[in-house]
Scaffold this motif. Structure first.
Motif, PDB file in Angstrom:
ATOM      1  N   ASN A   8      30.600 -66.922   4.599  1.00 20.69           N
ATOM      2  CA  ASN A   8      32.020 -67.115   4.904  1.00 20.69           C
ATOM      3  C   ASN A   8      32.389 -66.477   6.243  1.00 20.69           C
ATOM      4  O   ASN A   8      33.412 -65.828   6.393  1.00 20.69           O
ATOM      5  CB  ASN A   8      32.902 -66.549   3.788  1.00 20.69           C
ATOM      6  N   ASN A   9      31.494 -66.667   7.208  1.00 19.07           N
ATOM      7  CA  ASN A   9      31.658 -66.193   8.585  1.00 19.07           C
ATOM      8  C   ASN A   9      31.566 -64.677   8.721  1.00 19.07           C
ATOM      9  O   ASN A   9      31.956 -64.114   9.746  1.00 19.07           O
ATOM     10  CB  ASN A   9      32.978 -66.688   9.180  1.00 19.07           C
ATOM     11  N   VAL A  10      31.043 -64.010   7.695  1.00 17.83           N
ATOM     12  CA  VAL A  10      30.834 -62.564   7.745  1.00 17.83           C
ATOM     13  C   VAL A  10      29.340 -62.302   7.874  1.00 17.83           C
ATOM     14  O   VAL A  10      28.548 -62.732   7.022  1.00 17.83           O
ATOM     15  CB  VAL A  10      31.367 -61.869   6.476  1.00 17.83           C
ATOM     16  N   ALA A  11      28.929 -61.618   8.940  1.00 19.92           N
ATOM     17  CA  ALA A  11      27.526 -61.251   9.111  1.00 19.92           C
ATOM     18  C   ALA A  11      27.195 -60.116   8.141  1.00 19.92           C
ATOM     19  O   ALA A  11      27.798 -59.049   8.197  1.00 19.92           O
ATOM     20  CB  ALA A  11      27.269 -60.824  10.554  1.00 19.92           C
ATOM     21  N   LEU A  12      26.226 -60.354   7.248  1.00 17.03           N
ATOM     22  CA  LEU A  12      25.921 -59.365   6.218  1.00 17.03           C
ATOM     23  C   LEU A  12      25.043 -58.227   6.727  1.00 17.03           C
ATOM     24  O   LEU A  12      25.087 -57.119   6.193  1.00 17.03           O
ATOM     25  CB  LEU A  12      25.228 -60.051   5.026  1.00 17.03           C
ATOM     26  N   GLY A  13      24.249 -58.495   7.767  1.00 15.09           N
ATOM     27  CA  GLY A  13      23.280 -57.507   8.255  1.00 15.09           C
ATOM     28  C   GLY A  13      23.858 -56.144   8.588  1.00 15.09           C
ATOM     29  O   GLY A  13      23.319 -55.118   8.158  1.00 15.09           O
ATOM     30  N   PRO A  14      24.952 -56.072   9.347  1.00  7.97           N
ATOM     31  CA  PRO A  14      25.494 -54.765   9.744  1.00  7.97           C
ATOM     32  C   PRO A  14      26.232 -54.018   8.628  1.00  7.97           C
ATOM     33  O   PRO A  14      26.596 -52.852   8.812  1.00  7.97           O
ATOM     34  CB  PRO A  14      26.481 -55.124  10.873  1.00  7.97           C
ATOM     35  N   LEU A  15      26.458 -54.658   7.486  1.00  7.40           N
ATOM     36  CA  LEU A  15      27.297 -54.062   6.449  1.00  7.40           C
ATOM     37  C   LEU A  15      26.524 -53.069   5.583  1.00  7.40           C
ATOM     38  O   LEU A  15      25.330 -53.231   5.328  1.00  7.40           O
ATOM     39  CB  LEU A  15      27.880 -55.152   5.550  1.00  7.40           C
ATOM     40  N   SER A  16      27.236 -52.055   5.100  1.00  4.33           N
ATOM     41  CA  SER A  16      26.665 -51.129   4.128  1.00  4.33           C
ATOM     42  C   SER A  16      26.596 -51.819   2.765  1.00  4.33           C
ATOM     43  O   SER A  16      27.171 -52.899   2.574  1.00  4.33           O
ATOM     44  CB  SER A  16      27.534 -49.875   4.017  1.00  4.33           C
ATOM     45  N   GLU A  17      25.933 -51.193   1.805  1.00  3.23           N
ATOM     46  CA  GLU A  17      25.857 -51.775   0.456  1.00  3.23           C
ATOM     47  C   GLU A  17      27.252 -51.928  -0.150  1.00  3.23           C
ATOM     48  O   GLU A  17      27.565 -52.946  -0.772  1.00  3.23           O
ATOM     49  CB  GLU A  17      24.974 -50.909  -0.443  1.00  3.23           C
ATOM     50  N   ASP A  18      28.110 -50.927   0.044  1.00  6.54           N
ATOM     51  CA  ASP A  18      29.478 -51.012  -0.482  1.00  6.54           C
ATOM     52  C   ASP A  18      30.251 -52.151   0.171  1.00  6.54           C
ATOM     53  O   ASP A  18      31.013 -52.862  -0.501  1.00  6.54           O
ATOM     54  CB  ASP A  18      30.224 -49.694  -0.265  1.00  6.54           C
ATOM     55  N   GLU A  19      30.061 -52.339   1.455  1.00  5.27           N
ATOM     56  CA  GLU A  19      30.754 -53.422   2.165  1.00  5.27           C
ATOM     57  C   GLU A  19      30.245 -54.786   1.722  1.00  5.27           C
ATOM     58  O   GLU A  19      31.022 -55.733   1.571  1.00  5.27           O
ATOM     59  CB  GLU A  19      30.575 -53.244   3.675  1.00  5.27           C
ATOM     60  N   ARG A  20      28.929 -54.885   1.488  1.00  8.34           N
ATOM     61  CA  ARG A  20      28.380 -56.148   0.988  1.00  8.34           C
ATOM     62  C   ARG A  20      28.890 -56.435  -0.426  1.00  8.34           C
ATOM     63  O   ARG A  20      29.172 -57.578  -0.778  1.00  8.34           O
ATOM     64  CB  ARG A  20      26.853 -56.127   1.018  1.00  8.34           C
ATOM     65  N   ALA A  21      29.014 -55.387  -1.234  1.00 12.93           N
ATOM     66  CA  ALA A  21      29.557 -55.550  -2.584  1.00 12.93           C
ATOM     67  C   ALA A  21      31.000 -56.062  -2.521  1.00 12.93           C
ATOM     68  O   ALA A  21      31.415 -56.887  -3.346  1.00 12.93           O
ATOM     69  CB  ALA A  21      29.489 -54.224  -3.337  1.00 12.93           C
ATOM     70  N   GLU A  22      31.751 -55.581  -1.550  1.00 13.56           N
ATOM     71  CA  GLU A  22      33.133 -56.027  -1.387  1.00 13.56           C
ATOM     72  C   GLU A  22      33.186 -57.505  -1.008  1.00 13.56           C
ATOM     73  O   GLU A  22      34.029 -58.260  -1.503  1.00 13.56           O
ATOM     74  CB  GLU A  22      33.833 -55.183  -0.313  1.00 13.56           C
ATOM     75  N   VAL A  23      32.281 -57.918  -0.122  1.00 14.72           N
ATOM     76  CA  VAL A  23      32.195 -59.336   0.256  1.00 14.72           C
ATOM     77  C   VAL A  23      31.865 -60.193  -0.964  1.00 14.72           C
ATOM     78  O   VAL A  23      32.472 -61.240  -1.193  1.00 14.72           O
ATOM     79  CB  VAL A  23      31.134 -59.543   1.361  1.00 14.72           C
ATOM     80  N   ARG A  24      30.902 -59.733  -1.764  1.00 18.23           N
ATOM     81  CA  ARG A  24      30.533 -60.483  -2.967  1.00 18.23           C
ATOM     82  C   ARG A  24      31.718 -60.602  -3.922  1.00 18.23           C
ATOM     83  O   ARG A  24      31.974 -61.659  -4.492  1.00 18.23           O
ATOM     84  CB  ARG A  24      29.354 -59.809  -3.683  1.00 18.23           C
ATOM     85  N   ASN A  25      32.446 -59.504  -4.100  1.00 17.83           N
ATOM     86  CA  ASN A  25      33.581 -59.510  -5.019  1.00 17.83           C
ATOM     87  C   ASN A  25      34.680 -60.461  -4.564  1.00 17.83           C
ATOM     88  O   ASN A  25      35.369 -61.067  -5.382  1.00 17.83           O
ATOM     89  CB  ASN A  25      34.129 -58.093  -5.193  1.00 17.83           C
ATOM     90  N   LYS A  26      34.824 -60.605  -3.249  1.00 17.14           N
ATOM     91  CA  LYS A  26      35.871 -61.468  -2.699  1.00 17.14           C
ATOM     92  C   LYS A  26      35.494 -62.942  -2.725  1.00 17.14           C
ATOM     93  O   LYS A  26      36.331 -63.807  -2.992  1.00 17.14           O
ATOM     94  CB  LYS A  26      36.175 -61.069  -1.241  1.00 17.14           C
ATOM     95  N   TYR A  27      34.229 -63.243  -2.412  1.00 21.43           N
ATOM     96  CA  TYR A  27      33.870 -64.624  -2.105  1.00 21.43           C
ATOM     97  C   TYR A  27      32.828 -65.258  -3.021  1.00 21.43           C
ATOM     98  O   TYR A  27      32.640 -66.468  -2.979  1.00 21.43           O
ATOM     99  CB  TYR A  27      33.332 -64.707  -0.664  1.00 21.43           C
ATOM    100  N   VAL A  28      32.129 -64.454  -3.839  1.00 22.85           N
ATOM    101  CA  VAL A  28      30.920 -64.939  -4.497  1.00 22.85           C
ATOM    102  C   VAL A  28      31.049 -64.890  -6.019  1.00 22.85           C
ATOM    103  O   VAL A  28      31.595 -63.953  -6.588  1.00 22.85           O
ATOM    104  CB  VAL A  28      29.698 -64.095  -4.059  1.00 22.85           C
ATOM    105  N   GLY A  29      30.512 -65.930  -6.666  1.00 18.35           N
ATOM    106  CA  GLY A  29      30.330 -65.937  -8.107  1.00 18.35           C
ATOM    107  C   GLY A  29      28.854 -66.102  -8.422  1.00 18.35           C
ATOM    108  O   GLY A  29      28.105 -66.678  -7.625  1.00 18.35           O
TER     109      GLY A  29
END
Length: 240
Positions: free
Chosen positions: A70-91
């Protein structure tokens, strides 16, 4: 990444150390997936399908390469930030259902929105609506151990859709089900995908399931062997 693209994998390589050897599970994987489409990832056991799905969802980091979700680069994110992305956009829908055994069907479906801090009464209404939509209005207070495999997977699907994900990842969603129940679950997945406009990316060994998708990515030995688009074949057409 184009605004109509929900997922982009660029030069994805994943290696693991096995004793004195380095095992390459994925090797230079490149693809983009458009919003709202359905895509199957197929291939023999050991071809890297589930590994690729996990990387795309931000559950793990690739050894090399980049994932944009969803136009968010996952590489630079911390585990908590990636978890937040998953919670917002992913099932997610898993082969093993992944329900919390100590929670009822209703409580299991409510979990994603409660993690967002939404009020229980508001979440409850949405969860009841979804469980009714998947045909489980009479199973709200049942625990996973009191449900059949097909019913548990319906609960898992309701849970996956409650946060209105932009993309749904399904890993062998019918792998533990008999043929008749599996067909019901498949129809449910594609119907909800169409109704909600959610992108569906699924890993499967079942080529009849893959044929129902608009696109199929074939993996072999960690590489894309073939990437083809087609007109989806409905389950009733497969059965006839």
């Amino acid at each position: 990444m184009d605004v109509s693209t929900i997922l982009e994998a660029s030069n994805i390589t994943q290696t693991f150390r096995s004793g004195d050897h380095q095992l390459t599970v994925l090797d230079q994987i490149n693809f983009t997936i458009s919003s709202g489409t359905t895509c199957a990832i197929v291939g023999p056991s050991g071809s890297g399908k589930t590994t690729l799905l996990g990387l795309c969802a931000g559950l793990d980091r690739p050894t090399k390469g980049d994932i944009k979700l969803n136009n968010v680069a996952l590489g630079p994110l911390s585990e908590d930030e990636r978890a937040e992305v998953r919670n917002k956009y992913v099932g997610f829908v898993f082969q093993t259902f992944q329900l919390v055994p100590t929670l009822t069907a209703l409580e299991n479906v409510m979990v994603p929105l409660e993690l967002r801090g939404q009020k229980t009464e508001d979440v409850s209404e949405e969860a009841i609506e979804l469980l009714t939509e998947v045909g489980l209005s009479d199973r709200l207070q049942h625990y996973p151990s009191q449900l059949s495999g097909g019913e548990q997977q319906r609960v898992a699907i309701a849970r996956a859709f409650i946060n209105k994900p932009k993309i749904l990842f399904a890993d062998e969603p019918t792998g533990n089900l008999d043929a008749e129940t599996g067909a019901t679950i498949e129809k449910l997945l594609f119907d909800l995908n169409e109704i909600n406009g959610t992108t569906l990316v699924l890993v499967t060994h079942d080529l009849s399931l893959a044929k129902q998708c608009k696109r199929t990515i074939h993996l072999k030995n960690g590489q894309i062997e073939k990437d083809e688009s087609s007109s989806p074949v409905k389950m009733e057409q497969i059965n006839n």
